[in-house]
Design a protein around this motif. Structure first.
Motif: not given
Length: 434
Positions: A272, A280, A292, A303, A308
């Protein structure tokens, strides 16, 4: 002769001046040949050089120059001054490195004069990519110094060539990773210039097949590029936030499109960082269920904020074992890591696609791909048309990078932080500070 004059106009002209000053038959023949060749070139600069020839010949015959300094020294001096003013290259401020262990510093580079199909633009913003760091440090080998990195370049057009039809002065444009290819092979004709059979020319640290020397990147005040490789920027409110789309964005968009990510598909994003956080957003915009994988539990909140549906801490064996199977996993990690752990998480006919660029080889267990007919693949940026498509997609869905805006004087510190992955999630340079 045309090729030589085009590639080395200044050197040819100076050498020619010295020969012409000898005032013999051979020199006169050479002068006529040089003028003929110069006029056969279509660019304005060559015609200016010819005008200098005629002007100086006239004054030398009139005896005006030779009155200033004896013999032919003044003739050559004035001639060189005029040639420098009308040279096909121009000096531009830039920021680069002269060695692998040397901090980046201010320097001057040469940009070619705008050709018939060229677009020149003032660089407004340039993102910092992990590959900039690898190239400056010569991690992959083959770096040519001095190097001026940067291939997430956004700017405003200041000049266009005579035959340019798609851009005007004042347009906001961009250049990504590619600035030239052969135009002839099957991949170029399909719009996949990144796989050009003759070898693609990259935005920086790449041999320039047309003009010679090495290409210099976007850490500079001005960029000149063939219009075929110039992208039109949609009307993003924050241009700095859009700059990382030129590399990070297309790098993850291309495999998502190629492997037909759509509604209902389970998509994993490994890592990430600069690439992962955009992956994403894009996968979610395509309708996928996004998982993720991260080694940093502290990134879980981010995230979910980015879109996500699930977050798996990859160092937690329990979470990895309980994870649902994936149709595709986009691997954005640029350091050595165990890809077999993620091959085990794929469905039958699933794909693990590497877009990160680790400097060291990765080991793949045969049984992890044979069982389940899985594939471990790679993807490399995207072609020009696909990059333009990606920009339009991101504009439509409100996708831009999370970034830190920095001054050019902060680049070395940004590189140090990038080595430690201490950025959320991209550095972007305000090139107005150069």
């Amino acid at each position: 002769l045309v090729t030589v004059c085009k590639k080395y106009p200044f050197s040819c002209a100076v050498a020619y001046c010295v020969v012409s000053a000898q005032h013999n038959t051979q020199a006169k023949h050479s002068l006529r040949m040089f003028i003929f060749v110069s006029f056969s070139l279509s660019d304005k600069c060559s015609k200016k050089l010819c005008a200098c020839h005629y002007l100086l010949l006239f004054f030398s015959r009139m005896g005006q120059i030779r009155k200033v300094v004896s013999k032919r020294k003044a003739f050559i001096f004035v001639y060189i001054k005029l040639l420098r003013r009308n040279s096909m290259n121009r000096r531009v401020k830039a920021f680069g490195a002269i060695g692998a262990e040397v901090p980046l510093q201010g320097m001057e580079i040469e940009r070619r004069e705008v050709g018939n199909k060229d677009v020149a633009f003032e660089v407004l913003y340039c993102g910092i990519c992990h590959s900039d760091l690898h190239a400056v440090r010569n991690d992959w080998g083959g770096t040519t110094y001095p190097i001026v990195p940067g291939h997430e370049i956004v700017g405003r057009v200041v000049k266009v060539g005579e035959d340019v039809t798609n851009f005007r002065i004042g347009d906001v444009v961009a250049v990504g990773c590619i600035v030239d290819s052969c135009h002839e092979c099957a991949y170029c004709k399909e719009g996949q210039e990144q796989y050009c059979e003759s070898g693609v020319t990259f935005s920086f640290n790449s041999p320039d097949r047309i003009y010679g020397g090495t290409t210099y990147g976007g850490f500079s005040k001005l960029y000149v590029c063939d219009e075929h490789y110039v992208l039109r920027m949609p009307a993003f409110e924050d241009l700095a936030a859009a700059a990382p789309l030129l590399c990070a964005g297309i790098t993850v968009y291309s495999p998502l499109r190629h492997w037909k990510v759509s509604e209902g598909r389970n998509v994993g994003i490994l890592g990430m960082g600069g690439l992962g956080h955009l992956a994403i957003k894009m996968a979610k915009a395509m309708g996928a269920c996004v998982t993720v994988f991260t080694t940093s539990p502290s990134k879980s909140e981010d995230a979910f904020r980015l879109g996500a549906d699930r977050v798996v801490v990859s160092t937690d064996k329990t979470q990895m074992k309980a994870c649902a199977k994936m149709d595709i996993i986009i691997d954005t990690v640029s350091a050595k890591h165990d890809v077999n752990a993620y091959l085990r998480l794929l469905k039958v006919d699933g794909h693990l696609v590497l877009v990160g660029l680790p400097a060291e080889p990765l080991e793949v267990g045969a049984f992890h791909v044979v069982n389940g007919r899985k594939s471990f693949s790679g993807s490399n940026i995207g072609g020009i048309a696909e990059t333009q498509e990606m920009l339009e997609f991101c504009f439509e869905h409100g996708i831009v990078s999370e970034y830190e805006l920095i001054k050019i004087s902060d680049v070395n510190e940004a590189f140090r932080r990038l080595e430690k992955n201490d950025v959320r999630y991209r550095f972007v340079i305000d090139m107005g500070t150069l």
